[in-house]
Design an enzyme around this catalytic site. Structure first.
Site, PDB file in Angstrom:
ATOM      1  N   CYS A   2       3.708   9.549   4.212  1.00  0.00           N
ATOM      2  CA  CYS A   2       2.826   9.776   3.339  1.00  0.00           C
ATOM      3  C   CYS A   2       1.630  10.982   2.945  1.00  0.00           C
ATOM      4  CB  CYS A   2       2.342   8.660   2.928  1.00  0.00           C
ATOM      5  SG  CYS A   2       1.308   8.051   1.472  1.00  0.00           S
ATOM      6  N   GLU A  16      11.369   2.532   6.942  1.00  0.00           N
ATOM      7  CA  GLU A  16      11.741   0.976   6.786  1.00  0.00           C
ATOM      8  C   GLU A  16      11.641   0.387   6.080  1.00  0.00           C
ATOM      9  OE1 GLU A  16       9.699   1.467  11.004  1.00  0.00           O
ATOM     10  OE2 GLU A  16       8.839   0.413  10.367  1.00  0.00           O
ATOM     11  N   CYS A  55       2.312  -5.184   6.135  1.00  0.00           N
ATOM     12  CA  CYS A  55       1.724  -4.343   5.659  1.00  0.00           C
ATOM     13  C   CYS A  55       1.000  -3.685   6.789  1.00  0.00           C
ATOM     14  CB  CYS A  55       0.312  -4.880   4.200  1.00  0.00           C
ATOM     15  SG  CYS A  55       1.026  -5.722   3.409  1.00  0.00           S
ATOM     16  N   CYS A  86      -4.913   7.485   3.631  1.00  0.00           N
ATOM     17  CA  CYS A  86      -5.403   6.456   4.262  1.00  0.00           C
ATOM     18  C   CYS A  86      -5.709   6.189   5.420  1.00  0.00           C
ATOM     19  CB  CYS A  86      -4.676   4.840   3.392  1.00  0.00           C
ATOM     20  SG  CYS A  86      -5.191   5.765   1.791  1.00  0.00           S
ATOM     21  N   CYS A  98      -3.856   3.177   7.455  1.00  0.00           N
ATOM     22  CA  CYS A  98      -2.541   3.063   7.200  1.00  0.00           C
ATOM     23  C   CYS A  98      -1.884   3.359   8.522  1.00  0.00           C
ATOM     24  CB  CYS A  98      -1.946   2.999   5.613  1.00  0.00           C
ATOM     25  SG  CYS A  98      -0.527   2.716   5.630  1.00  0.00           S
ATOM     26  N   CYS A 119      11.030  -5.169   0.178  1.00  0.00           N
ATOM     27  CA  CYS A 119      10.234  -4.341   0.243  1.00  0.00           C
ATOM     28  C   CYS A 119      10.290  -2.777   0.611  1.00  0.00           C
ATOM     29  CB  CYS A 119       9.007  -5.129   1.357  1.00  0.00           C
ATOM     30  SG  CYS A 119       7.626  -3.200   1.531  1.00  0.00           S
TER      31      CYS A 119
HETATM   32  N1  SAH Z   1       0.436   4.072  -1.196  1.00  0.00           N
HETATM   33  C1  SAH Z   1       1.151   2.957  -2.352  1.00  0.00           C
HETATM   34  C2  SAH Z   1       2.761   1.786  -1.189  1.00  0.00           C
HETATM   35  C3  SAH Z   1       1.823   0.821   0.196  1.00  0.00           C
HETATM   36  S1  SAH Z   1       1.947  -0.182   0.360  1.00  0.00           S
HETATM   37  C4  SAH Z   1      -0.288   1.926  -1.701  1.00  0.00           C
HETATM   38  O1  SAH Z   1      -0.916   2.863  -1.624  1.00  0.00           O
HETATM   39  O2  SAH Z   1      -0.803   0.782  -2.482  1.00  0.00           O
HETATM   40  C5  SAH Z   1       1.251  -0.932   0.911  1.00  0.00           C
HETATM   41  C6  SAH Z   1       0.060  -2.159   0.935  1.00  0.00           C
HETATM   42  O3  SAH Z   1      -0.574  -2.072   2.243  1.00  0.00           O
HETATM   43  C7  SAH Z   1      -0.709  -0.989   0.640  1.00  0.00           C
HETATM   44  O4  SAH Z   1      -1.863  -2.385   0.010  1.00  0.00           O
HETATM   45  C8  SAH Z   1      -1.731  -0.684   1.657  1.00  0.00           C
HETATM   46  O5  SAH Z   1      -3.269  -0.021   1.521  1.00  0.00           O
HETATM   47  C9  SAH Z   1      -1.547  -1.977   2.770  1.00  0.00           C
HETATM   48  N2  SAH Z   1      -1.868  -1.637   3.882  1.00  0.00           N
HETATM   49  C10 SAH Z   1      -1.709  -0.550   4.609  1.00  0.00           C
HETATM   50  N3  SAH Z   1      -1.790   0.001   5.769  1.00  0.00           N
HETATM   51  C11 SAH Z   1      -2.088  -1.274   6.370  1.00  0.00           C
HETATM   52  C12 SAH Z   1      -2.667  -2.321   7.403  1.00  0.00           C
HETATM   53  N4  SAH Z   1      -2.920  -1.313   8.559  1.00  0.00           N
HETATM   54  N5  SAH Z   1      -3.135  -3.780   7.737  1.00  0.00           N
HETATM   55  C13 SAH Z   1      -3.281  -4.389   6.389  1.00  0.00           C
HETATM   56  N6  SAH Z   1      -2.145  -3.420   5.004  1.00  0.00           N
HETATM   57  C14 SAH Z   1      -2.294  -2.449   4.998  1.00  0.00           C
END
Ligand code: SAH
Length: 368
Positions: free
Chosen positions: A110, A90, A342, A114, A117, A103
């Site tokens: 991945c 996406e 995000c 985390c 996410c 974006c």
């Molecule tokens: N793997 C990279 C790129 C992902 S960026 C990273 O971790 O930075 C996406 C951003 O959104 C990251 O800061 C991630 O931590 C955040 N993110 C992930 N899941 C989310 C959620 N459910 N709500 C808000 N932010 C989230």
């Protein structure tokens, strides 16, 4: 067949030299493909007919396919893209007054796992190729231009900024991501300055050092917790690269660079990492780091174990950081009516780790 979209200027120069052509064919082809959006070799009229034919039979220009386009009430767009092997990723377009940001994803799924996410829940399938990464920008740029959508701050360009904040950990796909960013920066393709490209990482420390050497774009770091104990739980890669090492790498990244700051992303999880005490710990942690803090209200997804912090808690947290002298903003949630925010990007991942395919059914809600 080789996909010319995988090639940057240097690669193309070599390639044409091997074919006995002049190296400047590289910039001609880059312009056709990336600046003008032409993928039909026959239309590349400054190449000889023989060369066009040879390109036609021996190479391809393969671009991901748009499966669905959803448009949020706030103008945010989310595209589901299908890759040649059936995997889906996406990407999200975020129009703002002073810029249009795209974006993009760097991996199918991945591996970092985390806990907050949704991409993590899909598991990991594979790295994206250079062509699949730059292909996202190609698609968005030329698709939006065909609808007369341009950024207000740059002439005749739809996308003014790119963030590598979609699916995947970009620094875990280092080589391809850097090559794709080179193409973004190349004046013969998209000509974006490094200031307009931001790479977000969960904190792969050794790759941050390499990035500084090879392609020093803006860096955003997913911090999310002020202590190792909590960060180990939220961002498991922290067990390998704990906070102290990560912050040292951040300082190194911008050392001797005037006016640059690292952006720290901090997802706001109710009663988890959002207390006033944790804000104070965070302020203390970052007091010697040139930092900008981006508070991201948690975006829920099916079966997620967390809740978004209340606005009151977010404001208190933010004010503590601001009072401690840290530049802090709360990220606006964009496109949440189409699950484009995000951490909500899922796609369809043929998951290697789980050894079976796991299609995610998208329910397109077309709006606007
Ligand atoms: N793997 C990279 C790129 C992902 S960026 C990273 O971790 O930075 C996406 C951003 O959104 C990251 O800061 C991630 O931590 C955040 N993110 C992930 N899941 C989310 C959620 N459910 N709500 C808000 N932010 C989230």
């Amino acid at each position: 067949m080789m996909n010319l979209l995988d090639y940057n200027r240097e690669d193309l120069g070599q390639f044409f030299t091997e074919w006995g052509e002049k190296p400047f064919r590289a910039t001609q082809v880059l312009k056709w493909v990336h600046q003008l959006g032409i993928t039909d070799f026959d239309q590349m009229t400054n190449l000889s007919k023989t060369l066009r034919q040879r390109l036609q039979t021996e190479t391809s220009l393969t671009i991901p396919q748009i499966v669905t386009e959803q448009i949020s009430v706030d103008g945010t767009r989310k595209w589901v893209l299908e890759l040649a092997d059936g995997n889906r990723i996406e990407m999200v377009f975020i129009p703002e007054d002073d810029r249009n940001t795209l974006c993009i994803s760097s991996q199918v799924g991945c591996a970092l796992d985390c806990s907050f996410c949704s991409t993590a829940q899909q598991g990991f399938s594979r790295n994206l190729t250079v062509g699949e990464i730059i292909g996202q920008l190609w698609l968005a740029e030329h698709h939006l231009r065909s609808q007369d959508i341009y950024a207000t701050d740059v002439q005749q360009r739809a996308i003014s900024n790119v963030v590598l904040m979609g699916m995947g950990e970009p620094l875990a796909n280092f080589k391809n991501v850097v090559k794709a960013m080179n193409l973004m920066r190349d004046d013969f393709s998209y000509g974006l300055s490094w200031r307009r490209i931001t790479l977000s990482t969960a904190g792969i420390v050794p790759a941050m050092e390499r990035l500084k050497q090879e392609c020093p774009v803006n860096l955003a770091v997913s911090l999310h917790a002020p202590t190792d104990e909590l960060r180990n739980e939220l961002v498991p890669i922290n067990k390998k690269y704990p906070i102290a090492e990560l912050l040292e790498a951040c300082c190194d990244y911008i050392k001797n660079e005037n006016r640059r700051k690292i952006t720290f992303e901090y997802v706001m999880l109710q009663d988890f990492n959002d207390s006033p005490k944790q804000a104070q710990q965070l302020a203390k942690l970052l007091r010697n780091v040139p930092a900008k803090i981006n508070l991201i209200p948690f975006n829920p997804f099916p079966n997620s174990p967390y809740q978004r912090s209340s606005q009151a808690r977010i404001n208190t947290f933010r004010d503590i950081l601001i009072n401690a002298g840290l530049i802090t903003v709360t990220r606006k949630t964009r496109g949440d009516d189409i699950d484009a925010a995000c951490g909500q990007l899922v796609g369809r991942v043929f998951n290697k780790r789980q050894g079976h395919t796991k299609p995610i059914t998208m329910q397109p809600r077309i709006m606007g």
